[in-house]
Design an enzyme around this catalytic site. Structure first.
Site, PDB file in Angstrom:
ATOM      1  N   GLY A 138       0.829  -1.187   0.000  1.00 35.32           N
ATOM      2  CA  GLY A 138       0.000   0.000   0.000  1.00 35.32           C
ATOM      3  C   GLY A 138       0.867   1.242   0.000  1.00 35.32           C
ATOM      4  O   GLY A 138       0.997   1.941  -0.992  1.00 35.32           O
ATOM      5  N   TRP A 163      -8.571  -3.028  -2.366  1.00 35.96           N
ATOM      6  CA  TRP A 163      -9.103  -1.762  -1.872  1.00 35.96           C
ATOM      7  C   TRP A 163      -9.266  -0.750  -3.014  1.00 35.96           C
ATOM      8  O   TRP A 163      -8.918   0.417  -2.879  1.00 35.96           O
ATOM      9  CB  TRP A 163      -8.225  -1.172  -0.760  1.00 35.96           C
ATOM     10  CG  TRP A 163      -7.945  -2.118   0.352  1.00 35.96           C
ATOM     11  CD1 TRP A 163      -6.753  -2.645   0.711  1.00 35.96           C
ATOM     12  CD2 TRP A 163      -8.917  -2.679   1.262  1.00 35.96           C
ATOM     13  NE1 TRP A 163      -6.904  -3.503   1.781  1.00 35.96           N
ATOM     14  CE2 TRP A 163      -8.228  -3.540   2.139  1.00 35.96           C
ATOM     15  CE3 TRP A 163     -10.306  -2.535   1.402  1.00 35.96           C
ATOM     16  CZ2 TRP A 163      -8.854  -4.246   3.150  1.00 35.96           C
ATOM     17  CZ3 TRP A 163     -10.930  -3.257   2.410  1.00 35.96           C
ATOM     18  CH2 TRP A 163     -10.218  -4.089   3.275  1.00 35.96           C
ATOM     19  N   CYS A 239      -0.656  10.891 -10.125  1.00 36.41           N
ATOM     20  CA  CYS A 239      -2.119  10.851 -10.124  1.00 36.41           C
ATOM     21  C   CYS A 239      -2.650  10.889  -8.697  1.00 36.41           C
ATOM     22  O   CYS A 239      -3.646  11.561  -8.404  1.00 36.41           O
ATOM     23  CB  CYS A 239      -2.613   9.595 -10.829  1.00 36.41           C
ATOM     24  SG  CYS A 239      -2.110   9.451 -12.562  1.00 36.41           S
ATOM     25  N   LEU A 240      -1.980  10.153  -7.802  1.00 35.78           N
ATOM     26  CA  LEU A 240      -2.398  10.145  -6.400  1.00 35.78           C
ATOM     27  C   LEU A 240      -2.344  11.544  -5.813  1.00 35.78           C
ATOM     28  O   LEU A 240      -3.184  11.915  -4.982  1.00 35.78           O
ATOM     29  CB  LEU A 240      -1.512   9.209  -5.584  1.00 35.78           C
ATOM     30  CG  LEU A 240      -1.684   7.709  -5.810  1.00 35.78           C
ATOM     31  CD1 LEU A 240      -0.693   6.931  -4.955  1.00 35.78           C
ATOM     32  CD2 LEU A 240      -3.101   7.267  -5.489  1.00 35.78           C
ATOM     33  N   ASN A 241      -1.385  12.335  -6.218  1.00 34.48           N
ATOM     34  CA  ASN A 241      -1.289  13.688  -5.680  1.00 34.48           C
ATOM     35  C   ASN A 241      -2.493  14.527  -6.084  1.00 34.48           C
ATOM     36  O   ASN A 241      -2.959  15.379  -5.322  1.00 34.48           O
ATOM     37  CB  ASN A 241       0.014  14.358  -6.133  1.00 34.48           C
ATOM     38  CG  ASN A 241       0.524  15.341  -5.107  1.00 34.48           C
ATOM     39  OD1 ASN A 241       0.637  15.030  -3.931  1.00 34.48           O
ATOM     40  ND2 ASN A 241       0.826  16.544  -5.562  1.00 34.48           N
ATOM     41  N   GLU A 364      -4.920   6.986   0.094  1.00 35.80           N
ATOM     42  CA  GLU A 364      -4.160   8.029  -0.633  1.00 35.80           C
ATOM     43  C   GLU A 364      -2.989   8.537   0.220  1.00 35.80           C
ATOM     44  O   GLU A 364      -2.676   9.726   0.238  1.00 35.80           O
ATOM     45  CB  GLU A 364      -5.066   9.206  -1.024  1.00 35.80           C
ATOM     46  CG  GLU A 364      -6.346   8.823  -1.719  1.00 35.80           C
ATOM     47  CD  GLU A 364      -6.133   8.311  -3.126  1.00 35.80           C
ATOM     48  OE1 GLU A 364      -4.970   8.276  -3.569  1.00 35.80           O
ATOM     49  OE2 GLU A 364      -7.127   7.940  -3.763  1.00 35.80           O
TER      50      GLU A 364
END
Length: 385
Positions: A138, A163, A239-241, A364
């Site tokens: 993760g 998830w 992208c997560l940011n 995230e």
């Protein structure tokens, strides 16, 4: 003074930003708020909302072209705030669609891939998900075990992702896998042989949201399924940011709803022949909540303005995500104490928000990871390993 926005932070919004705020708020108040308690209790998410959210221009609203609204970062943040004021699951649905799946295609896809997927995703006709997290990886996605092998001009993917928001209802999954030399992104349409999903049941948090496992067993994809510009783990992390930026705004919405609910309840709930809002201990709780709410709101607006000016760093987003989710969770818990027994039912939103925010705190990027990001920023010393 506005008791919900004591400092008048929203007074600094532009006319366009106010219009977006009011439009999204009116929509969720009419279509979502009356039903979300039941959806949460039943563990369901109404996919039929997607076209209406698309009509509002909420999917990929910060992206340019391909049917996307091309709005500012701050405007997108305001929309996330209003979505999460009703439920974190709704904001997650929109965030994963726009900030993760669509952003990955927009940033790293070919022109053909953008033309094929983005316009339909912008309208909500096609739903996407983002397959990065694995059962054992993760916080450290670089260690992923999902693999992609190139054989006779095709890609063969094996592995699993866990998830994954929207996974069970997605028409296309952006799946990240390890090739011989780097991590790359792949577009995996639903129905592809060897690709299945399994929804995660019995959740106590984000129940009005679809969370799934993605399973890839000798999943064969054509050569053009790879996102050509995705090279290395930095691609999915970028992208997560974008998604984290939406979260730091969304947390303000959840906190605001909890505080407003507690304030309204305290002014109408009578004990010892007077509203409990007139007791010192209750006022202390309310003041503590509004202080943290307004500080989080100020942080969100400032980070939004930095992002619109091209000055926002990943560390700024980590600051906002860490601070605002932490504050929202504390506000939700305090609000529940004001509502007492009434606060544990789905009639009121506060414990639903608290349960949801327990997930928001760790997805995230966990609070520990964002702490270490900021620790490195202020000391210059990395402490990850």
């Amino acid at each position: 003074m506005d008791p919900i926005d004591l400092l008048g932070v929203a007074d600094g919004f532009s006319d366009e930003e106010r219009l977006i705020r009011d439009t999204v708020r009116d929509f969720v108040d009419a279509k979502v708020r009356p039903n979300v308690g039941r959806w949460f209790a039943d563990g369901t998410f109404p996919r039929e909302l997607a076209p209406e959210l698309g009509e509002l221009g909420l999917f990929g609203m910060h992206l340019q072209g391909y049917g996307c609204a091309g709005a500012s970062a701050t405007a997108y943040g305001i929309a996330c705030m209003e979505l999460e004021a009703v439920d974190s699951g709704l904001r997650s649905f929109v965030s994963v669609q726009g900030s993760l799946a669509m952003t990955a295609i927009h940033k790293f896809g070919s022109e053909d891939q953008k033309q094929q997927w983005l316009p339909k995703m912008a309208t909500g006709e096609v739903i996407g998900c983002f397959g990065l997290t694995e059962p054992d990886f993760g916080s450290n996605p670089a260690g992923m075990r999902t693999t992609a092998r190139e054989v006779n001009g095709e890609w063969i993917l094996n592995g699993s992702k866990l998830w994954i928001t929207n996974g069970g209802i997605a028409d296309v999954a952006v799946v990240w896998a390890r090739t011989e030399d780097r991590i790359r992104g792949f577009l995996v349409p639903r129905g592809t042989k060897g690709f299945t999903t399994r929804d995660i049941k019995d959740k106590l948090s984000l129940r009005a949201s679809v969370t799934s496992e993605l399973i890839l067993e000798d999943c064969v994809l054509p050569a053009d399924a790879v996102l050509p510009e995705s090279r290395g783990v930095g691609a999915p992390l970028s992208c997560l940011n974008e998604a984290r930026f939406g979260i730091l705004w969304g947390a303000v919405g959840a906190a605001r709803d909890c505080y407003a609910t507690a304030l309204d309840y305290a002014k109408t709930r009578v004990q010892f022949d007077r509203p409990i809002a007139g007791f010192q201990l209750t006022q202390e709780k309310l003041v503590g909540m509004v202080l943290e709410l307004e500080k989080a709101f100020l942080a969100a607006v400032h980070i939004g303005r930095l992002k619109d000016a091209g000055k926002c760093r990943a560390e700024h987003v980590s600051f906002g995500k860490l601070n605002n989710v932490r504050a929202a969770l504390d506000i939700a818990r305090t609000a529940r104490t004001i509502l007492a027994a009434s606060g544990i039912t789905t009639e009121y939103s506060v414990l639903r928000h608290a349960n949801n925010l327990e997930s928001v705190l760790t997805y995230e990027g966990t609070s520990e990871i964002h702490t270490l990001v900021l620790g490195q920023a202020i000391t210059g010393i990395g402490a990850y390993r």
